[in-house]
Motif scaffolding. Structure first.
Motif, PDB file in Angstrom:
ATOM      1  N   ALA A  65      58.261 -29.178  -4.512  1.00 43.44           N
ATOM      2  CA  ALA A  65      59.218 -28.313  -3.820  1.00 43.44           C
ATOM      3  C   ALA A  65      58.587 -27.679  -2.586  1.00 43.44           C
ATOM      4  O   ALA A  65      59.223 -27.527  -1.550  1.00 43.44           O
ATOM      5  N   MET A  66      57.298 -27.308  -2.688  1.00 42.62           N
ATOM      6  CA  MET A  66      56.637 -26.676  -1.550  1.00 42.62           C
ATOM      7  C   MET A  66      56.193 -27.713  -0.522  1.00 42.62           C
ATOM      8  O   MET A  66      55.705 -27.373   0.551  1.00 42.62           O
ATOM      9  N   GLY A  67      56.351 -28.992  -0.887  1.00 40.20           N
ATOM     10  CA  GLY A  67      56.007 -30.054   0.065  1.00 40.20           C
ATOM     11  C   GLY A  67      54.531 -30.108   0.384  1.00 40.20           C
ATOM     12  O   GLY A  67      54.135 -30.376   1.509  1.00 40.20           O
ATOM     13  N   ILE A  68      53.681 -29.825  -0.623  1.00 43.75           N
ATOM     14  CA  ILE A  68      52.234 -29.863  -0.391  1.00 43.75           C
ATOM     15  C   ILE A  68      51.771 -31.301  -0.567  1.00 43.75           C
ATOM     16  O   ILE A  68      51.722 -31.819  -1.676  1.00 43.75           O
TER      17      ILE A  68
ATOM     18  N   ALA B  69      51.914 -36.236  -3.310  1.00 41.43           N
ATOM     19  CA  ALA B  69      51.863 -34.855  -3.772  1.00 41.43           C
ATOM     20  C   ALA B  69      50.401 -34.512  -4.036  1.00 41.43           C
ATOM     21  O   ALA B  69      49.607 -35.351  -4.452  1.00 41.43           O
ATOM     22  N   TRP B  70      50.032 -33.273  -3.756  1.00 48.32           N
ATOM     23  CA  TRP B  70      48.651 -32.842  -3.911  1.00 48.32           C
ATOM     24  C   TRP B  70      48.279 -32.821  -5.389  1.00 48.32           C
ATOM     25  O   TRP B  70      48.942 -32.168  -6.187  1.00 48.32           O
ATOM     26  N   PRO B  71      47.184 -33.504  -5.775  1.00 49.05           N
ATOM     27  CA  PRO B  71      46.808 -33.543  -7.196  1.00 49.05           C
ATOM     28  C   PRO B  71      46.141 -32.231  -7.615  1.00 49.05           C
ATOM     29  O   PRO B  71      45.198 -31.780  -6.966  1.00 49.05           O
ATOM     30  N   PHE B  72      46.612 -31.649  -8.675  1.00 48.30           N
ATOM     31  CA  PHE B  72      46.212 -30.295  -9.020  1.00 48.30           C
ATOM     32  C   PHE B  72      46.073 -30.143 -10.525  1.00 48.30           C
ATOM     33  O   PHE B  72      46.923 -30.595 -11.290  1.00 48.30           O
ATOM     34  N   ASP B  73      44.979 -29.510 -10.959  1.00 45.40           N
ATOM     35  CA  ASP B  73      44.782 -29.240 -12.379  1.00 45.40           C
ATOM     36  C   ASP B  73      44.985 -27.744 -12.632  1.00 45.40           C
ATOM     37  O   ASP B  73      44.526 -26.916 -11.847  1.00 45.40           O
ATOM     38  N   VAL B  74      45.648 -27.444 -13.745  1.00 42.60           N
ATOM     39  CA  VAL B  74      46.047 -26.048 -13.960  1.00 42.60           C
ATOM     40  C   VAL B  74      44.939 -25.146 -14.518  1.00 42.60           C
ATOM     41  O   VAL B  74      45.075 -23.929 -14.507  1.00 42.60           O
ATOM     42  N   VAL B  75      43.851 -25.748 -15.005  1.00 42.29           N
ATOM     43  CA  VAL B  75      42.784 -24.900 -15.561  1.00 42.29           C
ATOM     44  C   VAL B  75      41.836 -24.499 -14.430  1.00 42.29           C
ATOM     45  O   VAL B  75      41.174 -25.357 -13.854  1.00 42.29           O
ATOM     46  N   PRO B  76      41.750 -23.222 -14.109  1.00 41.36           N
ATOM     47  CA  PRO B  76      40.915 -22.840 -12.965  1.00 41.36           C
ATOM     48  C   PRO B  76      39.428 -22.992 -13.267  1.00 41.36           C
ATOM     49  O   PRO B  76      39.011 -23.030 -14.427  1.00 41.36           O
ATOM     50  N   ARG B  77      38.663 -23.101 -12.188  1.00 40.11           N
ATOM     51  CA  ARG B  77      37.212 -23.137 -12.318  1.00 40.11           C
ATOM     52  C   ARG B  77      36.715 -21.712 -12.062  1.00 40.11           C
ATOM     53  O   ARG B  77      37.162 -21.048 -11.134  1.00 40.11           O
ATOM     54  N   MET B  78      35.794 -21.257 -12.924  1.00 41.75           N
ATOM     55  CA  MET B  78      35.378 -19.860 -12.889  1.00 41.75           C
ATOM     56  C   MET B  78      33.939 -19.730 -12.395  1.00 41.75           C
ATOM     57  O   MET B  78      33.074 -20.515 -12.762  1.00 41.75           O
ATOM     58  N   LEU B  79      33.716 -18.723 -11.552  1.00 43.16           N
ATOM     59  CA  LEU B  79      32.353 -18.408 -11.113  1.00 43.16           C
ATOM     60  C   LEU B  79      32.184 -16.897 -11.137  1.00 43.16           C
ATOM     61  O   LEU B  79      33.089 -16.161 -10.750  1.00 43.16           O
TER      62      LEU B  79
ATOM     63  N   SER C 151      43.657 -25.406   3.344  1.00 48.58           N
ATOM     64  CA  SER C 151      45.068 -25.109   3.055  1.00 48.58           C
ATOM     65  C   SER C 151      45.378 -25.388   1.586  1.00 48.58           C
ATOM     66  O   SER C 151      46.190 -24.688   0.975  1.00 48.58           O
ATOM     67  N   TYR C 152      44.715 -26.387   1.035  1.00 44.90           N
ATOM     68  CA  TYR C 152      44.942 -26.704  -0.374  1.00 44.90           C
ATOM     69  C   TYR C 152      44.347 -25.623  -1.274  1.00 44.90           C
ATOM     70  O   TYR C 152      44.898 -25.278  -2.304  1.00 44.90           O
ATOM     71  N   MET C 153      43.193 -25.087  -0.835  1.00 45.69           N
ATOM     72  CA  MET C 153      42.618 -23.961  -1.570  1.00 45.69           C
ATOM     73  C   MET C 153      43.642 -22.817  -1.645  1.00 45.69           C
ATOM     74  O   MET C 153      43.869 -22.237  -2.706  1.00 45.69           O
ATOM     75  N   LEU C 154      44.275 -22.523  -0.524  1.00 52.18           N
ATOM     76  CA  LEU C 154      45.232 -21.418  -0.482  1.00 52.18           C
ATOM     77  C   LEU C 154      46.493 -21.732  -1.283  1.00 52.18           C
ATOM     78  O   LEU C 154      47.022 -20.868  -1.996  1.00 52.18           O
ATOM     79  N   GLU C 155      46.951 -22.962  -1.184  1.00 52.24           N
ATOM     80  CA  GLU C 155      48.155 -23.336  -1.907  1.00 52.24           C
ATOM     81  C   GLU C 155      47.903 -23.400  -3.415  1.00 52.24           C
ATOM     82  O   GLU C 155      48.767 -23.043  -4.212  1.00 52.24           O
TER      83      GLU C 155
END
Lengths: 488, 343
Positions: free
Chosen positions: A56-59, A73-83, A176-180
């Motif tokens: 929908a966001m057209g990323i 579509a931008w490939p994205f995993d929902v589990v964040p990486r933690m530091l 931009s992908y980092m921000l999205e």
């Protein structure tokens, strides 16, 4: 903890979230227990929602195939990486130190060349540099900065050490992908933000604007800034238009600009020519100005270099900055830090063998099956040999190439890139990752809080580049205070 | 606003208008042919003449049969005025400014493109399928215009779309009147007179103007009154007068508009000068020729003022005094090269 019961059996490398004692690392404690609480079905549902949001966001990013260019579509995993923030502070300081030294180096090469004259950097390497632009000799860009935007790739090895893998000083992309990614995570897991409190990242476009405005040749409250893109067929076009939009800058192609007889760059607008102050270029040097570089370029602007040399317009990254974007130069960054800053490097380089050195080359040719061989000027993970996974024929072919053109190859030990839990099908599995923070330098230095975490989506694969099927994760820097907070 | 973006908006609107006009013309002509007496000297070539592509057709096909002409006007990508070409070019022109128009617009234009690509060829063969296809093109194009009118801020981008649409529409109206009068003005006998009325009804129908003409002008359809209506009516949206008025309104909000407004005023003045009382073919043709030239100079002034700022000061005078038809293939996206920068 059902969620991770199978995870441990797949674990082969240093994992960012789970330690070898099958315990969650302090930094990921709240995340993992929350995910366990949600359960796999809910996580999967959120992944679906993420995919819908991305559509929908057209990323998108563009991939080149034989069948033509495809917007994916931008490939994205929902589990964040933690530091952890205290670890991040050291990394941030190390990155700033590096970019400062790199900018001193570039400025020096185009002016006094003292590092060469003092024998710290070999003249032969400079002479054979493909990205050294003779026309930039004697130019003094504002604030002495050439590489205003740098994307450095970081990896963590099996012992937990963070290494700098490379510095991208030409047209680094991904921010931009980092921000999205963060926008999507906020939609999907708002409750997690409340309990984990990752540090915010969304000031990047403002800092980018400040960086660009700081190098404007005209003192104006709102200088005219443009983002110069090769156009819609470029793989990073989404990012170009995103950044232009977020900064309130013009997104332009070469034909939208012209250089007047007064050596000033103008924008062609319906209200007439409008003077341009700063160009954030996203095209390579080669295509920037057909008068100076490739004469067949239709992407650039005739006369642009004249204007830049005269100082009527600022260009970020400056033409010629790519001279430091060379894997041989990379090997000398620790020396540069000592030479220009009189400091010890905070972040280590990956040990690097320069094939141009006779003894290094002999070692490399002997140990091809243990090393990763990289051409010095390619980007996007192309043209590499991963020794341990290559066939004897491939190794033989690379040995020949190295002997024919040793300057063009470096070798590094194969690192066991760290992994992070990634949703694959019905469960979490470890996948190798790296991290690309973005560093800005003009009158001030700025590092993104975290960066773009890229994920090798294939089991066991080390290839994280999105152009080659890699994915991404949101990167969370969390402040744990002084003490690691294990659960009660 | 960037000149490139403005120019692409303008041409996108022109191409979309042209595709709809062509679809209307073909449909109306098909219906008209059903009414004509067998001996009438009228053929499909009138469509080629209206579009100004008779010579292009000649070099390619020669034979004037319905099938080939339809293929040429609807599905031949080598014909820049064919419906497939117009919609393809409109889509290409719109690709670079997806963020300037409502996002739904791109999706709908893209789906019109896919529809035309998939069904154009199949529509040529029989009149029934062709009618359905062309009606669909018209309906979808209407939806696109409605979307912009209903959802887009009336900013500079909107005004360039409006300029393009009305320029193309005025151009098409003068062409239609010109060609039709050349065909039928000499009224020698009774058959010719009947033919004349049918043709003018066909023309009005092609422009969806029949009902409005009936209501506002006359029940009878007479050539000079139709010409008067199509050229000079103040209220009907496809008349030359109305189109020029719309362009004037659009230009009023744009910067540095005096040259373009001047050209528009000259065009309007010519509209006022025409005396339709004793209409004769030669005079009318000459008059319409001048009107076309006026449109051509309005286009050139807009081009120079907004799309080509380098040449605006007159240092590189655009010496080409081409007619509008010659300029028709406007810019495709200028970005049809492969990318070079690294990712």
């Amino acid at each position: 903890m059902d969620l991770l019961s199978e995870y441990y059996s797949h674990q082969t490398a240093y994992d960012e979230l789970i330690n070898t004692e099958r315990q969650t690392r302090p930094v990921a404690q709240t995340l993992i227990s929350h995910l366990a609480h949600l359960g796999i079905d809910t996580i999967k549902a959120r992944r679906q929602a993420a995919e819908a949001a991305i559509l929908a966001m057209g990323i998108t990013f563009t991939v080149y195939t034989e069948a033509g260019n495809i917007d994916r579509a931008w490939p994205f995993d929902v589990v964040p990486r933690m530091l952890a923030y205290n670890e991040w502070q050291r990394i941030e300081a190390g990155l700033k130190q590096r970019v400062r030294a790199l900018n001193c180096f570039i400025d020096d090469l185009y002016n006094a060349q003292s590092i060469v004259n003092d024998g710290v950097f070999p003249r032969a390497v400079l002479k054979s540099s493909r990205n050294f632009r003779a026309i930039c000799r004697g130019v003094h860009p504002p604030l002495g900065v050439w590489a205003h935007i740098c994307g450095s790739d970081l990896v963590r090895d099996s012992d937990g050490t963070i290494y700098v893998l490379e510095d991208n000083l030409r047209v680094p992309s991904g921010v931009s992908y980092m921000l999205e990614n963060r926008q999507i995570m906020k939609r999907l897991f708002p409750e997690l933000f409340q309990i984990c409190k990752p540090l915010p990242i969304d000031d990047y476009t403002s800092r980018l604007y400040d960086t660009l405005a700081a190098i404007s040749p005209r003192a104006r409250s709102r200088p005219i800034i443009v983002v110069l893109t090769p156009g819609i067929y470029n793989s990073a076009y989404f990012e170009h238009s995103y950044l232009a939009q977020q900064m309130g800058a013009f997104l332009v192609e070469g034909t939208d600009l012209f250089v007047g007889r007064d050596d000033i760059v103008y924008l062609k607008t319906v209200s007439g020519p409008q003077r341009v102050d700063v160009i954030y270029r996203r095209i390579d040097d080669d295509y920037l100005d057909p008068e100076v570089f490739r004469s067949d370029s239709v992407l650039g602007v005739r006369g642009l270099m004249r204007a830049w040399i005269k100082g009527t317009v600022a260009i970020a990254n400056a033409p010629g900055a790519g001279v430091a974007d060379d894997k041989v130069v990379y090997a000398f960054v620790p020396d540069m830090i000592r030479y220009y800053l009189n400091e010890e490097p905070i972040l280590p380089n990956v040990p690097t063998y320069l094939c141009m050195r006779e003894e290094d080359r002999a070692y490399v040719l002997e140990h091809l099956d243990e090393l990763v061989i990289k051409p010095t000027n390619e980007s996007g993970g192309y043209g590499m040999l991963i020794g341990p996974r290559a066939t004897p024929e491939e190794r033989h072919r690379f040995a020949q190439r190295i002997q024919e053109d040793p300057r063009n190859y470096i070798a590094q030990p194969t690192l066991a890139l760290s992994t992070a839990p990634t949703l694959v099908g019905d469960r979490l599995e470890p996948r190798h990752i790296d991290l690309r923070p973005f560093i800005l330098q003009a009158d001030e230095l700025y590092v993104t809080t975290g960066g773009l975490t890229r994920v090798a989506m294939q089991s066991g694969s080390l290839i994280v580049n999105s152009s080659q099927g890699g994915g991404s994760k949101d990167t969370w820097i969390v402040d744990l205070g002084d003490l690691p907070c294990f659960p009660a | 606003m960037l000149s490139r973006i403005a120019e692409h908006l303008y041409w996108m609107a022109r191409y979309l208008e042209r595709s709809e006009d062509m679809a209307r013309l073909i449909n109306a002509t098909t219906l008209l042919l059903l009414d004509l007496p067998p001996k009438a000297e009228f053929g499909w070539d009138i469509l080629l003449r209206i579009a100004g592509i008779a010579e292009l057709y000649e070099t390619r096909y020669g034979n004037l049969d319905e099938q080939r002409i339809m293929g040429f006007l609807i599905a031949d990508e080598r014909n820049p005025s064919a419906i497939v070409s117009c919609i393809h070019q409109a889509r290409e022109n719109s690709r670079t400014f997806r963020e300037i128009l409502p996002s739904e617009f791109w999706e709908r234009l893209n789906s019109l493109f896919l529809f035309v690509r998939d069904y154009a060829s199949a529509s040529i063969g029989n009149r029934h399928d062709r009618y359905a296809f062309l009606s669909e093109v018209i309906a979808r194009r209407h939806a696109l215009v409605g979307l912009l009118v209903g959802t887009m801020s009336q900013d500079a981008a909107y005004q360039f779309v409006k300029l393009g649409r009305n320029m193309e529409r005025a151009d098409m109206t003068t062409r239609i009147v010109d060609v039709t009068t050349a065909v039928i003005l000499p009224q020698r006998d009774k058959l010719q007179a009947t033919l004349s009325e049918s043709l003018w009804i066909g023309v009005l129908r092609a422009m969806s103007a029949f009902e409005m003409y009936r209501r506002h002008v006359s029940v009878e359809v007479r050539g000079n009154e139709v010409v008067e209506f199509l050229i000079r009516d103040r209220k009907f949206p496809r008349t030359v007068y109305h189109c020029l008025g719309e362009m004037e309104v659009a230009l009023a909000t744009l910067p540095a508009n005096s040259a373009a407004q001047g050209a528009l005023r000259r065009g309007r003045k010519r509209l006022d000068q025409l005396d339709l009382a004793d209409l004769n073919s030669a005079v009318l043709h000459e008059y319409l020729d001048h009107l076309q030239q006026d449109l051509g100079s309005i286009h050139r002034v807009i081009h120079r003022q907004y799309f080509d700022p380098l040449h605006r000061d007159g240092s590189t005078e655009d010496a080409v005094a081409r007619g509008l038809a010659d300029e028709s293939p406007g810019p495709l996206a200028t970005t049809q090269f492969q990318q070079h920068a690294a990712f």
